[in-house]
Motif scaffolding. Structure first.
Motif, PDB file in Angstrom:
ATOM      1  N   ASP A   1       0.184  17.126  -2.855  1.00 35.64           N
ATOM      2  CA  ASP A   1      -0.749  17.333  -1.760  1.00 35.64           C
ATOM      3  C   ASP A   1      -0.521  18.745  -1.208  1.00 35.64           C
TER       4      ASP A   1
ATOM      5  N   GLU B   1       5.228   6.492  -8.758  1.00 36.64           N
ATOM      6  CA  GLU B   1       4.067   5.650  -8.470  1.00 36.64           C
ATOM      7  C   GLU B   1       2.898   6.543  -8.083  1.00 36.64           C
TER       8      GLU B   1
ATOM      9  N   ALA C   1       0.803  -1.214   0.000  1.00 34.76           N
ATOM     10  CA  ALA C   1       0.000   0.000   0.000  1.00 34.76           C
ATOM     11  C   ALA C   1       0.840   1.270   0.000  1.00 34.76           C
ATOM     12  N   GLU C   2       2.153   1.168  -0.079  1.00 31.34           N
ATOM     13  CA  GLU C   2       3.002   2.351   0.004  1.00 31.34           C
ATOM     14  C   GLU C   2       3.652   2.650  -1.345  1.00 31.34           C
TER      15      GLU C   2
ATOM     16  N   ARG D   1      -4.568  10.032  -0.416  1.00 30.15           N
ATOM     17  CA  ARG D   1      -5.959   9.552  -0.524  1.00 30.15           C
ATOM     18  C   ARG D   1      -6.895  10.676  -0.857  1.00 30.15           C
TER      19      ARG D   1
ATOM     20  N   PRO E   1       0.398   6.437   0.217  1.00 28.12           N
ATOM     21  CA  PRO E   1      -0.058   7.239  -0.924  1.00 28.12           C
ATOM     22  C   PRO E   1      -1.098   8.264  -0.508  1.00 28.12           C
TER      23      PRO E   1
ATOM     24  N   ASP F   1       0.490  13.088 -15.473  1.00 25.38           N
ATOM     25  CA  ASP F   1      -0.266  11.871 -15.683  1.00 25.38           C
ATOM     26  C   ASP F   1      -0.522  11.828 -17.181  1.00 25.38           C
TER      27      ASP F   1
ATOM     28  N   THR G   1      -0.558   6.096  -8.919  1.00 25.08           N
ATOM     29  CA  THR G   1      -1.892   5.567  -9.212  1.00 25.08           C
ATOM     30  C   THR G   1      -2.946   6.069  -8.234  1.00 25.08           C
ATOM     31  N   SER G   2      -2.533   6.467  -7.039  1.00 20.43           N
ATOM     32  CA  SER G   2      -3.514   6.987  -6.077  1.00 20.43           C
ATOM     33  C   SER G   2      -3.240   8.453  -5.744  1.00 20.43           C
ATOM     34  N   GLY G   3      -2.498   9.137  -6.595  1.00 22.57           N
ATOM     35  CA  GLY G   3      -2.177  10.549  -6.362  1.00 22.57           C
ATOM     36  C   GLY G   3      -0.704  10.725  -6.073  1.00 22.57           C
ATOM     37  N   TRP G   4      -0.284  11.965  -6.043  1.00 23.40           N
ATOM     38  CA  TRP G   4       1.130  12.298  -5.831  1.00 23.40           C
ATOM     39  C   TRP G   4       1.297  12.979  -4.483  1.00 23.40           C
TER      40      TRP G   4
END
Length: 196
Positions: free
Chosen positions: A83, A74, A54-55, A196, A194, A103, A76-79
């Protein structure tokens, strides 16, 4: 001008902040960073294997004049670097922090100053999507590079390929030149949760 898409493909995020490596990585959620000779290869292996849990792996290294560079591949769930809270923390105490990502369908850049998100730039369209009314040297530098408050890019920004525009925006704000040779060699690497 460096083209990060040629180096990393269509998925990357780079963050620049005037800080030391360990504090930067800690603010980005990395708890135990270690120096590795093959950081980019390790990230590539993670991507090829579909990730490891998950990391996400974040790489960082020192640049000149007290700046640090962090790279994520990586997303896929945001950068993490994009943030707003992370970037604001990296810019605390009167500093400036910037981050840009690509992206497949977008390239964005964000600036934070003195603990506050200042503006966000749509690099493809060449104009600010957030903070159009923002003032200060950072905004003036982006405008001077050819980005706009509300229209198409002009000047140098209009002449560059899209991923090169992102580098132009980073350089315009920080003054830190990014060169391909600067991505070779050892990196500090660590895992972070990652976005969320």
């Amino acid at each position: 001008m460096l083209d990060l898409s040629e180096l990393f493909g269509e998925g990357w995020c780079v963050t620049l902040a005037p800080t030391e490596i360990v504090p930067m990585l800690e603010r980005m959620g990395v708890g135990n960073a270690v120096l590795v000779d093959d950081g980019l290869e390790r990230v590539s292996e993670r991507l090829e294997s579909g990730g490891e849990g998950a990391e996400v792996m974040i790489l960082a290294r020192e640049l000149r004049d007290g700046w640090c560079l962090a790279i994520e591949l990586e997303g896929t769930s945001g950068w993490v670097g994009m943030d707003r809270e992370v970037l604001a923390e990296l810019s605390a105490c009167g500093r400036v922090a910037v981050s840009a990502f690509q992206d497949p369908n977008q390239i964005m850049m964000q600036v934070a100053v003195d603990g506050t998100p200042l503006c966000e730039l749509d690099v493809i369209d060449g104009y600010f999507t957030r903070g159009q009314e923002a003032e200060g040297g950072e905004v003036e530098s982006l405008l001077a590079a050819g980005f706009s408050r509300d229209g198409d890019p002009v000047g140098q920004a209009a002449q560059l390929d899209l991923a090169q525009r992102a580098v132009l925006a980073l350089v315009a704000v920080t003054g830190v030149e990014l060169e391909e040779a600067g991505f070779d060699g050892p990196w500090y690497a660590g895992l972070a949760a990652p976005v969320r």
